[in-house]
Design a protein around this motif. Structure first.
Motif, PDB file in Angstrom:
ATOM      1  N   LEU A 167       3.375   6.879   7.740  1.00 56.99           N
ATOM      2  CA  LEU A 167       4.052   8.052   7.185  1.00 56.99           C
ATOM      3  C   LEU A 167       4.445   9.029   8.292  1.00 56.99           C
ATOM      4  CD1 LEU A 167       1.905   8.770   3.987  1.00 56.99           C
ATOM      5  CD2 LEU A 167       4.163   7.693   4.105  1.00 56.99           C
ATOM      6  N   ILE A 168       3.550   9.244   9.243  1.00 57.52           N
ATOM      7  CA  ILE A 168       3.881  10.122  10.369  1.00 57.52           C
ATOM      8  C   ILE A 168       5.046   9.536  11.165  1.00 57.52           C
ATOM      9  CG2 ILE A 168       3.072  11.026  12.582  1.00 57.52           C
ATOM     10  CD1 ILE A 168       1.911  12.576  10.301  1.00 57.52           C
ATOM     11  N   HIS A 169       5.000   8.238  11.405  1.00 64.18           N
ATOM     12  CA  HIS A 169       6.083   7.575  12.136  1.00 64.18           C
ATOM     13  C   HIS A 169       7.407   7.713  11.386  1.00 64.18           C
ATOM     14  CE1 HIS A 169       8.195   4.818  14.673  1.00 64.18           C
ATOM     15  NE2 HIS A 169       8.326   3.912  13.741  1.00 64.18           N
ATOM     16  N   VAL A 225       0.837  -1.206   0.000  1.00 67.65           N
ATOM     17  CA  VAL A 225       0.000   0.000   0.000  1.00 67.65           C
ATOM     18  C   VAL A 225       0.870   1.252   0.000  1.00 67.65           C
ATOM     19  CG1 VAL A 225      -1.588   1.358   1.416  1.00 67.65           C
ATOM     20  CG2 VAL A 225      -2.001  -1.088   1.078  1.00 67.65           C
ATOM     21  N   LEU A 226       1.883   1.278   0.848  1.00 66.59           N
ATOM     22  CA  LEU A 226       2.778   2.435   0.902  1.00 66.59           C
ATOM     23  C   LEU A 226       3.512   2.638  -0.417  1.00 66.59           C
ATOM     24  CD1 LEU A 226       4.209   1.860   4.484  1.00 66.59           C
ATOM     25  CD2 LEU A 226       2.831   3.830   3.759  1.00 66.59           C
ATOM     26  N   ASP A 227       3.931   1.555  -1.024  1.00 67.85           N
ATOM     27  CA  ASP A 227       4.616   1.623  -2.317  1.00 67.85           C
ATOM     28  C   ASP A 227       3.720   2.280  -3.366  1.00 67.85           C
ATOM     29  OD1 ASP A 227       6.696   1.027  -4.245  1.00 67.85           O
ATOM     30  OD2 ASP A 227       5.434  -0.608  -4.948  1.00 67.85           O
ATOM     31  N   GLN A 228       2.436   1.958  -3.323  1.00 66.03           N
ATOM     32  CA  GLN A 228       1.486   2.508  -4.301  1.00 66.03           C
ATOM     33  C   GLN A 228       1.145   3.970  -4.011  1.00 66.03           C
ATOM     34  OE1 GLN A 228      -1.996  -0.053  -4.489  1.00 66.03           O
ATOM     35  NE2 GLN A 228      -0.722  -1.879  -4.376  1.00 66.03           N
ATOM     36  N   LEU A 229       1.089   4.350  -2.739  1.00 64.91           N
ATOM     37  CA  LEU A 229       0.614   5.673  -2.376  1.00 64.91           C
ATOM     38  C   LEU A 229       1.711   6.733  -2.319  1.00 64.91           C
ATOM     39  CD1 LEU A 229      -1.973   4.738   0.407  1.00 64.91           C
ATOM     40  CD2 LEU A 229      -2.426   5.371  -1.966  1.00 64.91           C
ATOM     41  N   HIS A 249      11.559  12.598  -3.798  1.00 65.59           N
ATOM     42  CA  HIS A 249      10.688  11.418  -3.779  1.00 65.59           C
ATOM     43  C   HIS A 249      11.487  10.146  -3.495  1.00 65.59           C
ATOM     44  CE1 HIS A 249       7.574  13.743  -6.396  1.00 65.59           C
ATOM     45  NE2 HIS A 249       7.471  14.015  -5.099  1.00 65.59           N
ATOM     46  N   GLU A 250      12.714  10.095  -3.980  1.00 61.96           N
ATOM     47  CA  GLU A 250      13.563   8.938  -3.673  1.00 61.96           C
ATOM     48  C   GLU A 250      13.838   8.869  -2.172  1.00 61.96           C
ATOM     49  OE1 GLU A 250      17.939   6.990  -4.791  1.00 61.96           O
ATOM     50  OE2 GLU A 250      17.359   8.957  -5.614  1.00 61.96           O
ATOM     51  N   ALA A 251      14.122  10.012  -1.571  1.00 57.87           N
ATOM     52  CA  ALA A 251      14.397  10.046  -0.136  1.00 57.87           C
ATOM     53  C   ALA A 251      13.152   9.679   0.669  1.00 57.87           C
ATOM     54  CB  ALA A 251      14.896  11.432   0.268  1.00 57.87           C
ATOM     55  N   MET A 252      11.986  10.136   0.247  1.00 53.74           N
ATOM     56  CA  MET A 252      10.737   9.795   0.924  1.00 53.74           C
ATOM     57  C   MET A 252      10.507   8.288   0.898  1.00 53.74           C
ATOM     58  SD  MET A 252       8.341  12.877  -0.596  1.00 53.74           S
ATOM     59  CE  MET A 252       6.797  12.236   0.068  1.00 53.74           C
ATOM     60  N   ARG A 253      10.716   7.699  -0.253  1.00 46.98           N
ATOM     61  CA  ARG A 253      10.503   6.256  -0.387  1.00 46.98           C
ATOM     62  C   ARG A 253      11.540   5.475   0.415  1.00 46.98           C
ATOM     63  NH1 ARG A 253       6.871   5.069  -4.467  1.00 46.98           N
ATOM     64  NH2 ARG A 253       7.665   2.950  -4.630  1.00 46.98           N
ATOM     65  N   TYR A 254      12.770   5.965   0.433  1.00 45.77           N
ATOM     66  CA  TYR A 254      13.828   5.319   1.213  1.00 45.77           C
ATOM     67  C   TYR A 254      13.478   5.349   2.699  1.00 45.77           C
ATOM     68  CZ  TYR A 254      18.572   4.483   3.069  1.00 45.77           C
ATOM     69  OH  TYR A 254      19.663   3.978   3.743  1.00 45.77           O
ATOM     70  N   ALA A 255      12.915   6.456   3.154  1.00 46.10           N
ATOM     71  CA  ALA A 255      12.581   6.611   4.566  1.00 46.10           C
ATOM     72  C   ALA A 255      11.458   5.677   5.001  1.00 46.10           C
ATOM     73  CB  ALA A 255      12.176   8.055   4.850  1.00 46.10           C
ATOM     74  N   VAL A 256      10.558   5.367   4.088  1.00 41.54           N
ATOM     75  CA  VAL A 256       9.335   4.643   4.442  1.00 41.54           C
ATOM     76  C   VAL A 256       9.404   3.156   4.122  1.00 41.54           C
ATOM     77  CG1 VAL A 256       6.852   4.453   3.997  1.00 41.54           C
ATOM     78  CG2 VAL A 256       7.917   6.712   4.149  1.00 41.54           C
ATOM     79  N   LEU A 257       9.942   2.820   2.954  1.00 48.13           N
ATOM     80  CA  LEU A 257       9.852   1.441   2.460  1.00 48.13           C
ATOM     81  C   LEU A 257      11.053   0.587   2.872  1.00 48.13           C
ATOM     82  CD1 LEU A 257       8.624   2.246  -1.164  1.00 48.13           C
ATOM     83  CD2 LEU A 257       7.235   1.519   0.796  1.00 48.13           C
ATOM     84  N   GLY A 258      10.870  -0.710   2.826  1.00 45.22           N
ATOM     85  CA  GLY A 258      11.980  -1.644   2.980  1.00 45.22           C
ATOM     86  C   GLY A 258      12.398  -1.934   4.399  1.00 45.22           C
TER      87      GLY A 258
END
Length: 304
Positions: A87-89, A22-26, A38-47
């Protein structure tokens, strides 16, 4: 096999994988400008991450389901609420790791965002993740009144009377001898508020009545504090490889913790008391509270 028939470990694994998807899609795509942000945002959240907050949203939603909304709308709303708390976390972790705060170089077993990118990009990534969380709540396909409740709850829990306020007290308390009551207040805001919000968001999305919400609030209060007690214990009993972040950081930074104030044995006694309180709060829910009970066991079981 239906998700409702899965045993708890399988259900939790399913929810972690689903949340990641879900996070990957949103999250914004890297191909969309500004690409580096956007790369940094995804790095912070995913994986990485235990996704406990998302799991609490889903578990509370399953336990409290009262709404007559279509199942598809319910699922989308829970996905958005689960993504919002994650996302907040994630934003809070990015900012906490910055040199001006905890100055940490390791998070979830890999370099922190400001190390992987740079401080400015890390700050902006956190700044962008926060409003995205509220955008997702606004897009939930549920009654507008419930959307307003959800946004108000998350804003209050993440702000100066919740997570950010608790972090401010934490920063001001370095080297100070806090009482157990002062420490509990700090952690109830810094860590507990967002965990409680995760539980209550699931209840709001599911249209829970007042009696169910009361049980969820009591459960969330106990489990929110238990989570921090476990973290304080693990900071002195686990190694860096196990934690995925720098072990002993609190002690090295002379920060007040449950272990430093109460001692290890008393901290573990408190943890067991909070565990019992969480289970007791779920009794009125009956079998519907089984997933939430499993999460309580999972959180406390980290200290083993």
């Amino acid at each position: 096999m239906s998700r409702n028939t899965l045993d708890f470990p399988a259900w939790l694994t399913d929810r972690v994988q689903h949340t990641e998807s879900v996070l990957d899609q949103l999250l914004p795509a890297v191909a969309e400008e500004p690409a580096s942000l956007h790369e940094a945002m995804r790095y912070a959240v995913l994986g990485g991450g235990k996704r406990v907050r998302a799991a609490l949203v889903y578990a509370a939603g399953e336990a409290a389901l009262q709404t007559s909304a279509p199942a598809s709308a319910q699922a989308i709303a829970l996905d958005h609420a689960a993504a919002a708390v994650e996302l907040i976390h994630a934003y809070s972790l990015v900012h906490d790791d910055l040199p001006c705060m905890d100055d940490d170089t390791l998070r979830r077993g890999r370099p922190t965002v400001h190390v992987r990118f740079n401080e400015a990009t890390a700050m902006l990534a956190g700044d962008a993740l926060q409003p995205l969380a509220f955008e997702l709540l606004g897009l939930m396909p549920i009654a507008p009144a419930l959307i307003v409740q959800a946004i108000e709850l998350l804003a209050r829990s993440a702000g100066s009377l919740g997570m950010v306020g608790g972090q401010a007290i934490d920063c001001e308390s370095v080297g100070m001898a806090l009482t157990a009551e002062q420490l509990q207040q700090m952690h109830s805001m810094k860590t507990g508020a967002m965990l409680e919000a995760s539980v209550l968001l699931g209840g709001i999305v599911a249209g829970a009545g007042s009696s169910v919400r009361e049980g969820l609030e009591r459960y969330a209060s106990a489990i929110g504090l238990a989570f921090q007690v476990v973290d304080d214990i693990l900071d002195v009993t686990a190694d860096t490889a196990t934690l995925g972040k720098t072990a002993g950081k609190d002690a090295a930074g002379n920060k007040p913790t449950y272990v430093s104030i109460l001692g290890l044995d008393a901290s573990r006694e408190l943890l067991q008391s909070l565990h019992a309180q969480a289970h007791e709060a779920l009794l009125p829910l009956g079998p519907a509270g089984a997933r939430l009970a499993g999460i309580a066991d999972y959180i406390v079981g980290r200290d083993r």
